[in-house]
Design an enzyme around this catalytic site. Sequence first.
Site, PDB file in Angstrom:
ATOM      1  CG  PHE A  34      27.559   2.526  -4.097  1.00  0.00           C
ATOM      2  CD1 PHE A  34      27.260   3.983  -4.267  1.00  0.00           C
ATOM      3  CD2 PHE A  34      28.661   2.194  -3.272  1.00  0.00           C
ATOM      4  CE1 PHE A  34      28.539   4.963  -4.042  1.00  0.00           C
ATOM      5  CE2 PHE A  34      29.683   3.062  -3.258  1.00  0.00           C
ATOM      6  CZ  PHE A  34      29.541   4.597  -3.511  1.00  0.00           C
ATOM      7  CG  ASP A  37      21.880  -1.283  -1.948  1.00  0.00           C
ATOM      8  OD1 ASP A  37      21.784  -1.001  -3.192  1.00  0.00           O
ATOM      9  OD2 ASP A  37      20.854  -1.136  -1.085  1.00  0.00           O
ATOM     10  CG  LEU A  83     -13.029   6.509  10.327  1.00  0.00           C
ATOM     11  CD1 LEU A  83     -12.186   7.204   9.096  1.00  0.00           C
ATOM     12  CD2 LEU A  83     -12.994   7.320  11.520  1.00  0.00           C
ATOM     13  CD  GLU A 110      -5.336  11.977   9.428  1.00  0.00           C
ATOM     14  OE1 GLU A 110      -4.601  11.218   8.810  1.00  0.00           O
ATOM     15  OE2 GLU A 110      -5.798  12.072  10.536  1.00  0.00           O
ATOM     16  CE  LYS A 112     -12.091   6.701   4.635  1.00  0.00           C
ATOM     17  NZ  LYS A 112     -11.856   5.549   3.754  1.00  0.00           N
ATOM     18  CD  GLU A 167      -5.834   2.691   4.600  1.00  0.00           C
ATOM     19  OE1 GLU A 167      -6.494   2.299   3.790  1.00  0.00           O
ATOM     20  OE2 GLU A 167      -6.043   2.859   5.784  1.00  0.00           O
ATOM     21  CE  LYS A 281      -7.841  10.228  12.535  1.00  0.00           C
ATOM     22  NZ  LYS A 281      -6.519   9.906  12.607  1.00  0.00           N
ATOM     23  CB  CYS A 399     -35.052 -23.904 -11.323  1.00  0.00           C
ATOM     24  SG  CYS A 399     -35.933 -22.813 -10.136  1.00  0.00           S
ATOM     25  CB  CYS A 412     -36.302 -18.790  -7.227  1.00  0.00           C
ATOM     26  SG  CYS A 412     -36.165 -20.282  -7.738  1.00  0.00           S
TER      27      CYS A 412
END
Length: 660
Positions: A34, A37, A83, A110, A112, A167, A281, A399, A412
């Site tokens: 609060f 805010d 990657l 790490e 993904k 991400e 990496k 068809c 086709c």
Amino acid sequence: MSSKIQQEIADLKKLIRKWDKEYYVDSLPSVEDFVYDKHILRLQELESKCPEYKTLDSPTLKFGSDLLNDFKEVEHSVPVLSLDKVYNLDLLKSWIDKIDFSNSFNISVEPKIDGCSIVLYYKDGILEKALTRGNGKFGNDVTKNIRTIRHVPLFLGEKVDLVLRGEVYITKENFLKINKFLEKPYTNSRNLASGILRRVDSREVANFPLNIFIYDFLNAGLDFKTNNLAIEKLKKLGFKVNPLIRFFDQKSSIKEVLNYIADITKKRNSFEYEIDGVVLKVSDFALREKLGYTLHHPKWAMAYKFEALSGFSKVNSIVVQVGRSGKITPVANIDKVFVSGAFITNATLHNQDYITSINLNVGDIVKVSRRGDVIPAVEMVINKFSTGFFKVPDKCPSCKTVVVKEGAHFFCTNNNCPSVAVERIKYFCSKNCMDIEGFSDKTISFLFEKKFISSEIDLYTFNFYKLLKFKGFKDRKINNLINSIEASKKKPFSKLLLSIGIKELGENTIRLLFLNNLNSFSKLFRLCQDRDFAFLTLLKIKGIGEKIALNIIDAFNNSIMINKFKVFENLGFKMEERILIDDENKLLVGKKFCITGSFNGYSRPIVIDKLENKGAIFKTCVTKGLDFLVVGEKAGTKLKKALNLNVKIMSFEDIKSYLD
């Protein structure tokens, strides 16, 4: 008075940034919600009174903007690569073994994150723009929406220029909560995060609990020697990084790396977010530059993708679909099964040879997976409850034309086939082609089924106000459709040429045609009227082979195709595209090149991108057919191989003029 307000705004912003860091980075909040805010509301009040003091780095922007986002496409300042990936640990270990660490082993590991890729651009320490990855060259501008994510700093406290990758994701818990209230639930958290991020009104986005992990520098205004130091700097700047990233140095072994991967794999279901693999990496940035890049991915990173989790289901029916080229593809309709975070109700069966090889028919119980955690696939028959195997019909289901087999697939050959026609319209409107907003597959199918359109040309002559009597079509939607159609007329000729659907004619081949002065409809048409001369002319263009040359010639001698071009011309479409290329740059057109080493002031993807824009064709390895090898500092084994094959060697100085 105004100076006092300006000072109070500055003090509030400083205090709120401090609290943001305590809450989201340090996990040690010093004030109650609060209190936070109350200060936000005070800042909003002051900025409303004195909008001239509201800046792009204001914390109030994290609660949405009054402006609506149009998601325009913006070019990335550096190529945003994918990657490389492997699906088993033996291949991953082989990748590690091939890297020459020179007795200084350094690898980071790490999770993904299975989310929405984003690129953040900071100018003088202020968030300037945020783009989706897009196709790697262009991304959608989602800046207003990214600003609503409280984990994204709007001001870094340092006047630096940074390009960062991250991400955007939504937690599993929030995914389930939100999905309950949606009219059309999303199948997985990645799709939900992407859907939220692409909402038009940023005020709506601010109401959703989006999260973000930042994991890489693309172009840093800061000097780092290792990924370890870069990650630590990200934390200090206020970014949220994945706490599970771990660094392994010369004291570590490959076995320890593999053990940590096994640990993440084992615990993946307990994480608060979805992951679809692990990323490795090289930590040493100098070694990264030495290892280099391909056009698709950096060679210093590898994604180990989890084996697709599988499920079992019953095949209820097999339908045959017809694509825009006329290719017939069988698809299995199965009982709903939840695999790798998504419900699956159908899966491709590729072709008749595949169906025969697994002895599949309707009624069988099958093992289903999502290959790469994306593509639904029937892997094998578990319980055989049918007799024999399904046979693809010898006539087109749309068809009734007798199908023709080419290689492993049936086709086709009827140019007037309804299924082929509707798929061509969908392709024409798709993002990679004319990118006509509002024309989803569902909308196009509806228009086609109601016989309002029968080809892409009808989109430009149909009276869309006839749709007012149908559910879901109101004035606003119809006006948007009309505006999208009109906007498409301004697209460059290269887009029209791609969209019209000449067999196997892609963007790269179109670029080669244009760079060889075949950059208009009239030039291509005139050339192709003499088939033999056209064939020889096209084959002289490096990168164009016999098959595509014949396809181009056939297209520009096809009366249906020619009439389409004429109609588009009368509708006001551009039938020519200017290519500004001087005599010096013409030397690169169609030339195959490879690069090795590092280049002062230029990353390898940028070198590749700029040479390709001059018409050169990038190759990942040195072969006898290579025209030249660009050699930078600390060149690798490619130089030795090029010398043995008598491939022309060009230095950085030789090509520098092409990069400016």
